[in-house]
Design a protein around this motif. Structure first.
Motif, PDB file in Angstrom:
ATOM      1  N   PHE A   1       0.835  -1.211   0.000  1.00  2.14           N
ATOM      2  CA  PHE A   1       0.000   0.000   0.000  1.00  2.14           C
ATOM      3  C   PHE A   1       0.865   1.255   0.000  1.00  2.14           C
ATOM      4  N   TRP A   2       1.793   1.331   0.963  1.00  6.27           N
ATOM      5  CA  TRP A   2       2.584   2.555   1.082  1.00  6.27           C
ATOM      6  C   TRP A   2       3.596   2.682  -0.049  1.00  6.27           C
ATOM      7  N   GLY A   3       4.086   1.555  -0.563  1.00  8.79           N
ATOM      8  CA  GLY A   3       4.961   1.623  -1.723  1.00  8.79           C
ATOM      9  C   GLY A   3       4.244   2.195  -2.929  1.00  8.79           C
ATOM     10  N   ALA A   4       3.000   1.767  -3.144  1.00  6.95           N
ATOM     11  CA  ALA A   4       2.216   2.314  -4.251  1.00  6.95           C
ATOM     12  C   ALA A   4       1.961   3.804  -4.055  1.00  6.95           C
ATOM     13  N   GLN A   5       1.694   4.221  -2.811  1.00  8.80           N
ATOM     14  CA  GLN A   5       1.469   5.643  -2.549  1.00  8.80           C
ATOM     15  C   GLN A   5       2.740   6.454  -2.832  1.00  8.80           C
ATOM     16  N   LEU A   6       3.886   5.951  -2.410  1.00  8.46           N
ATOM     17  CA  LEU A   6       5.136   6.666  -2.678  1.00  8.46           C
ATOM     18  C   LEU A   6       5.430   6.756  -4.173  1.00  8.46           C
ATOM     19  N   ALA A   7       4.916   5.792  -4.940  1.00 12.02           N
ATOM     20  CA  ALA A   7       5.095   5.819  -6.391  1.00 12.02           C
ATOM     21  C   ALA A   7       4.035   6.660  -7.087  1.00 12.02           C
ATOM     22  N   GLY A   8       3.062   7.143  -6.327  1.00 17.97           N
ATOM     23  CA  GLY A   8       1.987   7.936  -6.927  1.00 17.97           C
ATOM     24  C   GLY A   8       0.917   7.103  -7.582  1.00 17.97           C
ATOM     25  N   ALA A   9       0.910   5.794  -7.321  1.00 16.78           N
ATOM     26  CA  ALA A   9      -0.065   4.901  -7.938  1.00 16.78           C
ATOM     27  C   ALA A   9      -1.384   4.902  -7.167  1.00 16.78           C
ATOM     28  N   VAL A  10      -2.400   4.319  -7.787  1.00 17.38           N
ATOM     29  CA  VAL A  10      -3.724   4.178  -7.184  1.00 17.38           C
ATOM     30  C   VAL A  10      -3.872   2.732  -6.734  1.00 17.38           C
ATOM     31  N   VAL A  11      -4.059   2.516  -5.435  1.00 16.21           N
ATOM     32  CA  VAL A  11      -4.136   1.165  -4.883  1.00 16.21           C
ATOM     33  C   VAL A  11      -5.504   0.549  -5.182  1.00 16.21           C
ATOM     34  N   VAL A  12      -5.489  -0.708  -5.612  1.00 13.14           N
ATOM     35  CA  VAL A  12      -6.722  -1.472  -5.815  1.00 13.14           C
ATOM     36  C   VAL A  12      -6.654  -2.694  -4.903  1.00 13.14           C
ATOM     37  N   PRO A  13      -7.214  -2.623  -3.682  1.00 15.27           N
ATOM     38  CA  PRO A  13      -7.173  -3.782  -2.779  1.00 15.27           C
ATOM     39  C   PRO A  13      -8.060  -4.903  -3.313  1.00 15.27           C
ATOM     40  N   LEU A  14      -7.508  -6.115  -3.367  1.00 23.00           N
ATOM     41  CA  LEU A  14      -8.255  -7.271  -3.837  1.00 23.00           C
ATOM     42  C   LEU A  14      -8.675  -8.141  -2.657  1.00 23.00           C
ATOM     43  N   ASN A  15      -9.963  -8.430  -2.616  1.00 18.35           N
ATOM     44  CA  ASN A  15     -10.489  -9.326  -1.589  1.00 18.35           C
ATOM     45  C   ASN A  15      -9.879 -10.704  -1.788  1.00 18.35           C
ATOM     46  N   THR A  16      -9.216 -11.223  -0.775  1.00 15.18           N
ATOM     47  CA  THR A  16      -8.524 -12.497  -0.913  1.00 15.18           C
ATOM     48  C   THR A  16      -9.478 -13.679  -1.009  1.00 15.18           C
ATOM     49  N   ARG A  17     -10.763 -13.462  -0.753  1.00 13.99           N
ATOM     50  CA  ARG A  17     -11.727 -14.557  -0.841  1.00 13.99           C
ATOM     51  C   ARG A  17     -12.447 -14.601  -2.182  1.00 13.99           C
ATOM     52  N   LEU A  18     -12.075 -13.718  -3.097  1.00 10.26           N
ATOM     53  CA  LEU A  18     -12.728 -13.703  -4.397  1.00 10.26           C
ATOM     54  C   LEU A  18     -12.385 -14.941  -5.206  1.00 10.26           C
ATOM     55  N   ALA A  19     -13.348 -15.367  -6.013  1.00  4.74           N
ATOM     56  CA  ALA A  19     -13.081 -16.418  -6.992  1.00  4.74           C
ATOM     57  C   ALA A  19     -12.177 -15.854  -8.083  1.00  4.74           C
ATOM     58  N   PRO A  20     -11.437 -16.702  -8.786  1.00  2.76           N
ATOM     59  CA  PRO A  20     -10.534 -16.204  -9.836  1.00  2.76           C
ATOM     60  C   PRO A  20     -11.214 -15.295 -10.854  1.00  2.76           C
ATOM     61  N   ALA A  21     -12.430 -15.640 -11.258  1.00  2.35           N
ATOM     62  CA  ALA A  21     -13.123 -14.812 -12.244  1.00  2.35           C
ATOM     63  C   ALA A  21     -13.477 -13.442 -11.671  1.00  2.35           C
ATOM     64  N   GLU A  22     -13.849 -13.400 -10.371  1.00  2.00           N
ATOM     65  CA  GLU A  22     -14.173 -12.117  -9.739  1.00  2.00           C
ATOM     66  C   GLU A  22     -12.931 -11.242  -9.620  1.00  2.00           C
ATOM     67  N   ARG A  23     -11.829 -11.851  -9.239  1.00  4.25           N
ATOM     68  CA  ARG A  23     -10.578 -11.095  -9.144  1.00  4.25           C
ATOM     69  C   ARG A  23     -10.162 -10.579 -10.514  1.00  4.25           C
ATOM     70  N   ALA A  24     -10.290 -11.426 -11.530  1.00  2.00           N
ATOM     71  CA  ALA A  24      -9.900 -11.017 -12.885  1.00  2.00           C
ATOM     72  C   ALA A  24     -10.745  -9.844 -13.360  1.00  2.00           C
ATOM     73  N   PHE A  25     -12.035  -9.848 -13.001  1.00  2.00           N
ATOM     74  CA  PHE A  25     -12.890  -8.735 -13.413  1.00  2.00           C
ATOM     75  C   PHE A  25     -12.373  -7.422 -12.845  1.00  2.00           C
TER      76      PHE A  25
END
Length: 509
Positions: free
Chosen positions: A105-129
Motif C-alpha cells: 500500500f505505502w509503496g504504491a502511494q510513494l510511487a503515486g499509484a492508485v491502490v486497488v485492494p483485492l479481496n482475498t476470498r474472491l473467486a478467480p473470475a471475480e478477481r480477474a474482473f
C-alpha cells in the motif's frame, strides 16, 4: 429532492464532536482546513518524528519500525517504477493482512499509484474482473523491491485507491477515494473517537485491510497518528485474546460477530484485557444485549458504534460511549465534516433513503458514469440505506432499501426484526427476508442459526419476538440452519438465496 424536517438534515457534530478548523465551501461541503496535502506527507511526518517506534506487528510474523516501514515502501516504489508504473496507474494488492500488504500500500502511494485492494476470498473470475475493470498494470504478489525512489508528492484531489464494492447485486463498482478522502477519514476517526495524539495507541486489526474499515479507519489512521498496528492474518478468537494480552492492545475495532465469538471463548475469563481503553464496532447491527455483555466483560472501557460505506471512506457517523446504552439501535451522529439527510421521508415514520455528503465521500465509480450519476446526485451520496434522523440528530438505519418487506401495505424493516431476534440467548445468527404470499404480497421470514448445544423452536422464537415487536412484524415463517448464513466474498449476508428457499416452516400464530 425532499428531505426531512427539523433535525433530519445537517451536521450534528457540534453536539458531541470537535468541529474546530472546518470551513464550508461554495459547494456546501464542509472541509478540514489543516490536513496534510497527501498521505505520503503524513507518513513522512510520522517517520521524521518517531523513526524507531514500532509501526506494525504481524502476529506470528515480522515487525517493523516506522523507519523500516518507510524504507521498505520506498524500495517497493522503486520496484514498481522499474516495472513501468507511473503516477495515476492502478496497482492491485493481492495479500492477506500482514506487513507485506502495508508495504504494498505505502509503496504504491510513494510511487503515486492508485491502490486497488483485492479481496482475498474472491473467486478467480471475480478477481480477474476487478483487475481488468480497474486497468491495474501490476498486481503485487511478491513485493517488487528495487532502488528507492523519491516519493511522489500528489495533490489532495488525486486518486489514492479504488475500493470495489462487494456486489450483492450486479457487478462490483470501484469507489474512487482521493487523497483528501483518506486524510479527512482519519481526522474523522481521531475526533469521533477522541483519540489523544500524544498517546501511543496500539490497535488490533482483526478485519481485512482490503476493506475500508481495516484500511482507512484503522491502518491509515494509526500511521498518521504514529500508533502501533497489530495485524491478524486470519481471525481466531483465541489468537485475538492472546494478542490483546501480549501486545497490550489499547484499541479494538471489529464487527459484532467477532466480538460474539470472542466473548463465547473460554479463554476470555482468564485473559488480561486491562490494557483495552476503547472498543468500537460496526459493519452490522449490534444487538443491545451484546453491548451489555461487552460492558460487563470490559468494565470501564469506552464503546462506540461506527457506520460507513466504501463510498464514505469508512466512518460517516459515530455513536459515542455516553450514548451507546440508551441508543444501541442508533449509528450515532454525523462525523464533523459529514452532512446527512433523509430523502423523501415517510410522513408517519420519517424513514427515507439516507443521503451523505462530505470531504470523505468518494468522487464516483471508476469507469462507470451511469451508476455514478445515479448514486452521486447534487453532491449527495445516495446510500441505498433506509434511515431516520431524530430531533437530536441521531441516525438510525432501519434497512437496505431492497430488503424492506411490504406485508399487505405495512412496511417491515428487516433490521428491526433481526435486532429483536438477536436478543434471544440461543440465536447466534439471524437474517430476515420477505416470503412471497399470494394475499399479503410478502410475509416475514426469519432464517436463524442456533448457538452450539442449543435448539431453536418456532413457537418459542415467535413468542419471544411478539414481546418485542408489533404483531405484523413477527416472523410467520422460520428456517433453522445447520451452518452459517450465506455470505459474499466481502462478508455481507446474501439474502437472495434465502428469499428463494422453499423449505420454510410456518410459525404457529
Amino acid at each position: 429532492m425532499q428531505r426531512g424536517g427539523d433535525g433530519a438534515t445537517g451536521n450534528g457534530s457540534d453536539v458531541v464532536f470537535d468541529d474546530s478548523g472546518i470551513e464550508r465551501g461554495a459547494d456546501g461541503i464542509a472541509r478540514y482546513t489543516g490536513l496534510e496535502q497527501n498521505l505520503v506527507r503524513g507518513f513522512a511526518r510520522t517517520v521524521a518524528a518517531h523513526p524507531d517506534r514500532t509501526a506494525v506487528v504481524e502476529l506470528d510474523g515480522p515487525t517493523a519500525t516506522y523507519r523500516e516501514l518507510w524504507d521498505g515502501a520506498a524500495r517497493v516504489a522503486g520496484g514498481l517504477r522499474a516495472q513501468g508504473v507511473q503516477p495515476g496507474d492502478r496497482v492491485a494488492i493481492a495479500h492477506p493482512n500482514g506487513l507485506t500488504w502495508m508495504l504494498g500500500f505505502w509503496g504504491a502511494q510513494l510511487a503515486g499509484a492508485v491502490v486497488v485492494p483485492l479481496n482475498t476470498r474472491l473467486a478467480p473470475a471475480e478477481r480477474a474482473f476487478i483487475e481488468t475493470d480497474s486497468g491495474a498494470v501490476v498486481t503485487i504478489g511478491e513485493l517488487p523491491y528495487g532502488e528507492p525512489v523519491q516519493a511522489h508528492d500528489g495533490e489532495p484531489g488525486d486518486l489514492a485507491a479504488l475500493f470495489y464494492t462487494s456486489g450483492t447485486t450486479g457487478r462490483p463498482k470501484g469507489a474512487m477515494l482521493t487523497q483528501e478522502c483518506f486524510l479527512s477519514s482519519a481526522e474523522n476517526v481521531q475526533r469521533c473517537r477522541e483519540l489523544d495524539p500524544d498517546v501511543v495507541n496500539v490497535s488490533l486489526i482483526s478485519v481485512p485491510l482490503f476493506h475500508v474499515t481495516g484500511c482507512c479507519s484503522q491502518m491509515v489512521t494509526q500511521v498518521l497518528m504514529a500508533g502501533t498496528t497489530v495485524l491478524m492474518p486470519r481471525f481466531r478468537p483465541e489468537t485475538f485474546l492472546a494478542a490483546v494480552a501480549e501486545h497490550r492492545v489499547t484499541l479494538l475495532t471489529s464487527v459484532p460477530t467477532i466480538y460474539e465469538l470472542v466473548l463465547r471463548h473460554p479463554d476470555v475469563a482468564t485473559t488480561d484485557l486491562s490494557s483495552v481503553r476503547a472498543l468500537y464496532y460496526g459493519g452490522a447491527p449490534m444487538a443491545p444485549e451484546l453491548v451489555h455483555r461487552l460492558r460487563t466483560t470490559l468494565s470501564g472501557v469506552r464503546l462506540g458504534n461506527g457506520f460507513g460505506l466504501s463510498e464514505t471512506s469508512a466512518l460517516a457517523t459515530f455513536l459515542p460511549d455516553a450514548w451507546t446504552d440508551a441508543h444501541a439501535d442508533s449509528v450515532g451522529f454525523p462525523a464533523p465534516v459529514v452532512d446527512v439527510a433523509v430523502d423523501r421521508p415517510d410522513p408517519d415514520t420519517g424513514v427515507g433513503e439516507l443521503l451523505v455528503r462530505g470531504q470523505n465521500v468518494a468522487v464516483g465509480y471508476w469507469g462507470d458514469p451511469a451508476r455514478t450519476a445515479q448514486t452521486f446526485v447534487d453532491g449527495w451520496l445516495h446510500t441505498g440505506d433506509l434511515a431516520s434522523i431524530d430531533a437530536e440528530g441521531l441516525v438510525r438505519i432501519v434497512d437496505r432499501a431492497k430488503d424492506m418487506i411490504n406485508r399487505g401495505g405495512e412496511n417491515v424493516y428487516s433490521v428491526e426484526v433481526e435486532n429483536a431476534l438477536a436478543e434471544h440467548p440461543d440465536v447466534l445468527e439471524v437474517a430476515v427476508v420477505g416470503v412471497p404470499d399470494p394475499v399479503m404480497g410478502e410475509k416475514v421470514g426469519a432464517v436463524v442459526l442456533a448457538r452450539p448445544g442449543t435448539t431453536l423452536h418456532a413457537p418459542e422464537l415467535a413468542a419471544f419476538a411478539r414481546e418485542r415487536l408489533a404483531d405484523f412484524k413477527v416472523p410467520q415463517f422460520l428456517r433453522v440452519l445447520d451452518g452459517p448464513l450465506p455470505r459474499n466474498a466481502g462478508g455481507k449476508v446474501l439474502k437472495g438465496p434465502l428469499r428463494t428457499a422453499t423449505d420454510w416452516i410456518p410459525v404457529p400464530r
